[in-house]
Design an enzyme around this catalytic site. Structure first.
Site, PDB file in Angstrom:
ATOM      1  N   PRO B 130       0.816  -1.223   0.000  1.00 29.66           N
ATOM      2  CG  PRO B 130      -0.931  -1.592   1.515  1.00 29.66           C
ATOM      3  CD  PRO B 130       0.399  -2.150   1.074  1.00 29.66           C
ATOM      4  CE1 TYR B 131       5.522   5.574   2.483  1.00 28.93           C
ATOM      5  CE2 TYR B 131       7.208   4.091   1.638  1.00 28.93           C
ATOM      6  CZ  TYR B 131       6.830   5.335   2.102  1.00 28.93           C
ATOM      7  OH  TYR B 131       7.754   6.339   2.185  1.00 28.93           O
TER       8      TYR B 131
END
Lengths: 216, 216
Positions: B130-131
């Site tokens: 997600p990052y």
């Protein structure tokens, strides 16, 4: 018309595949995550493709090959972990858009959320905002392509039986709408070229779906 | 040159404001979230602006008014909740980019992560993906603007004392790099117009920062 339905195993997706299979001249290919999800679609006579939306673009593009349209209706719906929100609702959508381009499929219908504007992001509470942000950027990505897109912004989705009647416009008052009727809106959009390049909100209403989306 | 530092209270940001304040002809404006963070910057003689990156674009644009450059170094670093990842690392970055445009600030230096490519997304484990996705779309957004951007992709950040020496190139072998040296890279990028329109990875090395970034 052959339609790849991405997120076919969701509730809207299941209705949509069923409606497509009932329509003369149309056939669905259901993109699903797991083999055990296939039987529902096989029983409808639809093709299936097992592809992980969190994986590479290539297998999605391969699933899209030969299709005339792609419908993206995968999604966490805002209730899964925020990691899935960004991985599926944003990145999964963008990968599906890129896959459609790679497979030369021009027609793309996106199931978005009711309001993905900057204002909606800022007004959303902290638990809902990540979902709105994810859908916002997916919509922006699609608008910036050359695809023949339609973006459908449903109101609050319910599992009520569909009425085949809705209200659709670029802005409609917030309200509920059965998932089954959203699936009918997707089908009607695929059948109606005047929806190309447009996006609209949809809630329950009293206008037959095929007429309602002509007014947008 | 007046530089708005967004995410000034982070570790890279604190070093950067300090280095800017030490540099003749440069001054920093520290954008921070809370009043109690202000004293560090006031002690350095820097202006402060209290703005919530999760809020509207307007206050960020107001903070950027009169600045000659904006540096975005806010971020969750991958260790906060995934909601913050999408709200700050993606949407906060995009809002800062839009704010710079609104305030007519052309120069924009972005602190990205080591590798934000599609390949890096697909190779990342589920907790890190997600990052990477958030940083990917922020970088894409910036590349698609007319801003005079530089995107810095640091290796594994450490709190070690800086050495003032790094290795920088479009692709470098994965390695560690002190946050203090990344702050020096940001300062040097602001001072060196040849970095406009470029992006590069940075790890610890043996070339003085100002020379290392000329080679990119």
């Amino acid at each position: 018309m052959k339609v790849l339905v991405v997120g076919a195993n969701g509730q809207i997706g299941k209705h949509l595949v069923s409606f497509i299979q009932e329509t003369d001249g149309m056939e669905a290919k259901a993109m699903i995550r797991k083999q055990e999800q296939a039987s529902y679609f096989e029983d409808l006579g639809a093709e299936t493709e097992i592809v992980d939306l969190e994986g590479d673009i290539d297998p999605i593009a391969k699933a899209a090959e030969g299709a005339d349209a792609v419908v993206f209706t995968a999604g966490s719906g805002g209730h899964t972990g925020k990691d899935k929100t960004i991985m599926v609702d944003l990145d999964g959508a963008v990968k599906t858009i890129e896959a459609a381009k790679a497979a030369n499929v021009k027609r793309f219908v996106m199931v978005s959320s009711y309001d993905t504007s900057r204002e909606a992001i800022q007004e959303a509470n902290a638990s809902f905002a990540p979902y709105v942000i994810a859908k916002h950027y997916a919509d922006v990505w699609l608008r910036n392509t050359d695809l023949d897109y339609t973006i459908v912004h449903p109101g609050l989705l319910t599992n009520d039986k569909g009425t085949r009647n809705v209200t659709a416009a670029s802005e409609v008052e917030r309200g509920e709408v059965p998932r089954e009727d959203i699936a009918r809106v997707l089908l009607a959009s695929l059948q109606d070229e005047t929806t190309v390049g447009k996006e609209f909100q949809v809630v329950g209403g009293s206008t037959p779906v095929a007429d309602a989306i002509k007014l947008v």
